[in-house]
Design a protein around this motif. Structure first.
Motif, PDB file in Angstrom:
ATOM      1  N   ASN B 163      78.310  81.821 -42.717  1.00 35.91           N
ATOM      2  CA  ASN B 163      79.584  82.116 -42.279  1.00 35.91           C
ATOM      3  C   ASN B 163      80.310  80.419 -41.889  1.00 35.91           C
ATOM      4  O   ASN B 163      80.231  80.230 -40.439  1.00 35.91           O
ATOM      5  N   LEU B 165      82.866  79.583 -41.469  1.00 30.13           N
ATOM      6  CA  LEU B 165      84.946  79.637 -40.893  1.00 30.13           C
ATOM      7  C   LEU B 165      84.329  79.966 -39.381  1.00 30.13           C
ATOM      8  O   LEU B 165      84.825  79.801 -38.480  1.00 30.13           O
ATOM      9  N   ALA B 166      82.502  79.912 -38.878  1.00 30.64           N
ATOM     10  CA  ALA B 166      82.349  80.464 -37.645  1.00 30.64           C
ATOM     11  C   ALA B 166      81.683  79.399 -36.931  1.00 30.64           C
ATOM     12  O   ALA B 166      81.246  79.715 -35.832  1.00 30.64           O
ATOM     13  N   LEU B 251      91.588  79.651 -40.075  1.00 35.89           N
ATOM     14  CA  LEU B 251      90.988  79.657 -39.148  1.00 35.89           C
ATOM     15  C   LEU B 251      91.298  80.086 -37.578  1.00 35.89           C
ATOM     16  O   LEU B 251      90.858  80.938 -36.347  1.00 35.89           O
ATOM     17  N   GLY B 254      90.497  78.935 -35.168  1.00 34.22           N
ATOM     18  CA  GLY B 254      89.012  79.111 -33.746  1.00 34.22           C
ATOM     19  C   GLY B 254      88.632  78.363 -34.770  1.00 34.22           C
ATOM     20  O   GLY B 254      88.578  77.034 -35.384  1.00 34.22           O
TER      21      GLY B 254
END
Lengths: 421, 307
Positions: B163, B165-166, B251, B254
């Motif tokens: 992931n 974007l995490a 995002l 985040g």
């Protein structure tokens, strides 16, 4: 002078129209609704306009832009006469002096005591009522009956406790790599106040106390609910994308058919029935830890009137509100996905409709709405303490990390509340 | 007789009979432009400064509070965190963009049929809007539906899903790479115009004298593209300092609010927390920082030969 006689006559006639009861002229008033109401509001307005006494000029505003647009219009003197407003904004709008006092009108309604108490609780500031209940939106659980059957579960019985959610999710997840037991939007504040907070309320916990002046994010009940979600995320019962979903997949994930259980809202019934007729699903309450406990977010809209709306338009606006409260109005609202806000008509409005609507109405009756003048700041904001805390805690690598996230969130939320006027 | 005929020699001063323009005539010519600057720049700027001295809620009445917004800003760690992140992003994005843009410009400066195709291909992402490019990227990077995660799995780089974007580092780099992909073509065009204005004789003479490619690049190309390079650099730095769309769309600020830029913070204050006065104060401070940065760059890259 002929001219003066003429003008005096016109002036008198105009005055007369305003003051003599019974000669209320047909009025046109402007009404805004957020885009979430784009299913139920147009048919309601159409039916009201067709009756012909007054006319509504309806404008649908994108949900994310409503507050900003209203503020700009208000500053420019072109605010709408009336507004179907996301109920959680009623305190902020009322305290900013934007709304008209509706206390006398509301209390004069014979069915006033039957109106949704959650809506009225946020529609009332001090002793004055600034917003009256208009449309309801309850939250509950959806479960996929076909996946339940494949997983060897009873397809007609949804989960009734947290432990059962976990158990059922494990069974469905075991079906294969592309099938998951549970789904939630892990980076969406609005979604989680709607579907996660009820898990806390069902176990008698809360995230705000003292009429919104104290944050209780670090209470045992909140931590227990977070740990429950974290456990499912940790054990891969939830797709990895949940961590970064800021709400765009809130509804679609379950609709795609590979999710066993997903918290959702009453709007899902209409949307699933219309767009995914093959999806075989059930609807049940958002449960607590123990059997028999359940709760819901009592969402939806309050109907408000702008403070500067001309007096001449008030009778027309009140007529529209009363039309929405009539059996006909409530039926139109319900048939288009809203939960009715008049308790005494609930039995009649659901006649002939999908029985899953009844679950949403009962959930709503036990629902809650948090009261806060800084709701946007602490809850709805994409970067506010509510969703930041949940996102960090749900996907924390360790229990210490989870508790740190909770402690940080509690401090930040309290700081914002304290800084508010 | 000779007085009435203009002197044909190019060095001669203008004839005394040529009509002289007065200062006010010049002013008349620039008036429309001045008007536009006043209406679209000075007035909003003045209003922003005025608002920054008020407690100005989005709903309700403004209240004069003097410089309280500025004193509060001084102690607002979230703004300075956003500022710090913006500066780091600006440094990384600028190095990436200018490097890639210069490489592309050098590659496509010669003439030829295929070259036109390459130029078009490199420029194409520029015409996509930032919002559309961000949405496209957000989808590509989505761990459940996108392409990146299966790609790295297929290549055997990781076992499980990724992931992007995490995690802060992955998220930061994926956004920066997107920006370089999207904007490098724009700076390439600016630098290319500079490269093409260098007479080919210079390079040929140096080549005959035995200068290597790097020597020619360092001592001929770079000094002669100084001005277009300075323009590109200033545009790039000010553009990156104002970054918003990509971090907001891909995002949401985040993971864990680590990618909130200065403009994002201003947006949040103004339109999420409804504090327009404070948002204005932050805008004024950001403007001053940008002006200082641009002045430093102009000074560093000034054309010393002309002075």
């Amino acid at each position: 002078m002929n001219f003066r006689t003429l003008t005096n006559g016109v002036a008198l006639a105009t005055l007369g129209m305003g003051f003599v009861p019974g000669i209320a002229a047909a009025e046109t008033f402007s009404l805004w609704v957020r885009s979430d109401g784009s299913e139920f509001m147009p048919p309601l307005v159409e039916a009201f306009n067709a009756a012909g006494a007054h006319q509504v000029n309806l404008q649908i505003v994108p949900v994310d832009e409503l507050v900003q647009r209203y503020a700009i219009a208000s500053a420019g003197g072109s605010a709408p006469d009336a507004l179907s407003l996301d109920l959680i904004y009623t305190p902020a709008f009322a305290e900013a002096g934007q709304l008209r006092d509706l206390t006398d009108f509301a209390q004069s309604l014979p069915y006033f005591n039957e109106l949704s108490p959650a809506h009225l609780s946020v529609g009332t500031v001090g002793d004055q009522i600034y917003g009256v209940p208009f449309s309801g939106d309850a939250s509950f659980l959806l479960w996929n009956k076909d996946l339940y059957e494949q997983a060897g579960l009873d397809p007609e019985k949804g989960p009734e406790t947290w432990a059962e959610i976990r158990e059922h999710a494990e069974a469905v997840s075991a079906l294969g790599a592309e099938t998951y037991g549970f789904y939630f939007s892990g980076n969406c504040g609005g979604c989680n106040i709607f579907t996660f907070a009820p898990l806390i309320w069902a176990t008698d916990g809360d995230l705000l106390a003292d009429n919104g002046r104290t944050a209780t994010l670090d209470s045992d009940e909140v931590v227990a609910a977070i740990a429950f979600y974290r456990g499912m995320a940790n054990d891969n019962l939830v797709p990895a994308g949940a961590q970064t979903d800021s709400g765009s997949n809130f509804f679609a994930a379950f609709a795609n058919g590979n999710i066993g259980i997903s918290p959702s809202g009453s709007f899902a019934i209409g949307a699933l029935n219309n767009n995914y007729p093959d999806l075989n699903y059930g609807v049940t309450f958002l449960p607590g830890q123990e059997s028999g406990q359940f709760s819901s977010f009592a969402g939806g809209d309050n109907f408000v009137i702008s403070a500067r709306t001309d007096d001449s338009k008030i009778p027309a606006i009140e007529a529209f509100i009363e039309f929405a409260y009539s059996l006909e109005g409530q039926k139109i609202l319900v048939a288009n996905g809203a939960v009715p806000v008049r308790g005494d008509l609930a039995g009649q409005v659901f006649e002939g409709l999908d029985e899953r609507y009844l679950v949403s109405a009962e959930a709503m009756a036990n629902g809650r709405t948090p009261y806060s003048t800084v709701f946007n700041d602490i809850i709805n904001s994409r970067n506010g303490p509510w969703i930041t805390t949940l996102n960090r805690a749900f996907f924390a690598q360790s229990e210490e990390e989870m508790m740190q996230a909770v402690a940080d969130g509690q401090a930040e939320m309290q700081a914002i509340i304290d800084a508010a006027p | 007789m000779s007085n009435t005929v203009p002197d044909p020699s190019p060095d001669a001063p203008p004839t005394p009979r040529a009509p002289r323009r007065t200062d006010w005539q010049g002013l008349v010519y620039v008036l429309p432009a001045l008007g536009l600057v006043a209406v679209f720049f000075l007035v909003p700027l003045g209003m922003t400064m005025w608002m920054s001295l008020h407690d100005w809620p989005l709903l309700g009445n403004p209240r004069w509070i003097g410089t309280a917004n500025y004193t509060r800003l001084w102690g607002d760690t979230s703004f300075w965190n956003a500022m710090r992140f913006t500066v780091i992003y600006t440094i990384v994005a600028t190095i990436g963009l200018m490097g890639v843009a210069m490489a592309l410009a050098l590659m496509v400066q010669s003439e030829g049929r295929a070259i036109t195709m390459y130029r078009t291909a490199y420029f194409l992402p520029v015409v996509t809007g930032f919002a559309s490019a961000s949405l496209l990227w957000a989808w590509l990077a989505n761990v459940d539906a996108g392409l990146f995660s299966p790609l790295v799995q297929m290549l055997g780089i990781t076992e499980g899903r990724v992931n992007l974007l995490a995690r802060f580092d992955l998220a930061f780099w994926s956004v920066t790479i997107m920006v370089v992909w999207k904007m490098a073509g724009f700076y390439m065009v600016i630098l290319m115009s500079g490269l093409q204005s260098i007479p080919s004789d210079y390079q040929e003479a140096a080549r005959i004298d035995g200068a290597s490619w790097f020597q020619r690049f360092r001592w001929i190309t770079m000094p002669l593209v100084r001005q277009p390079f300075a323009l590109a650099l200033i545009l790039c730095v000010s553009g990156s300092m104002l970054a918003f769309d990509q971090f907001y769309i891909i995002l949401n600020g985040g993971p864990r609010n680590q990618t909130i830029t200065a403009v994002y913070k201003i947006f949040n204050e103004s339109f999420v927390s409804f504090r327009l006065g404070y948002g204005s104060a932050l805008s004024v401070v950001l403007l001053i920082i940008l002006m200082v940065l641009s002045a430093i760059q102009l000074w560093l890259l000034r054309d010393k030969g002309d002075k």
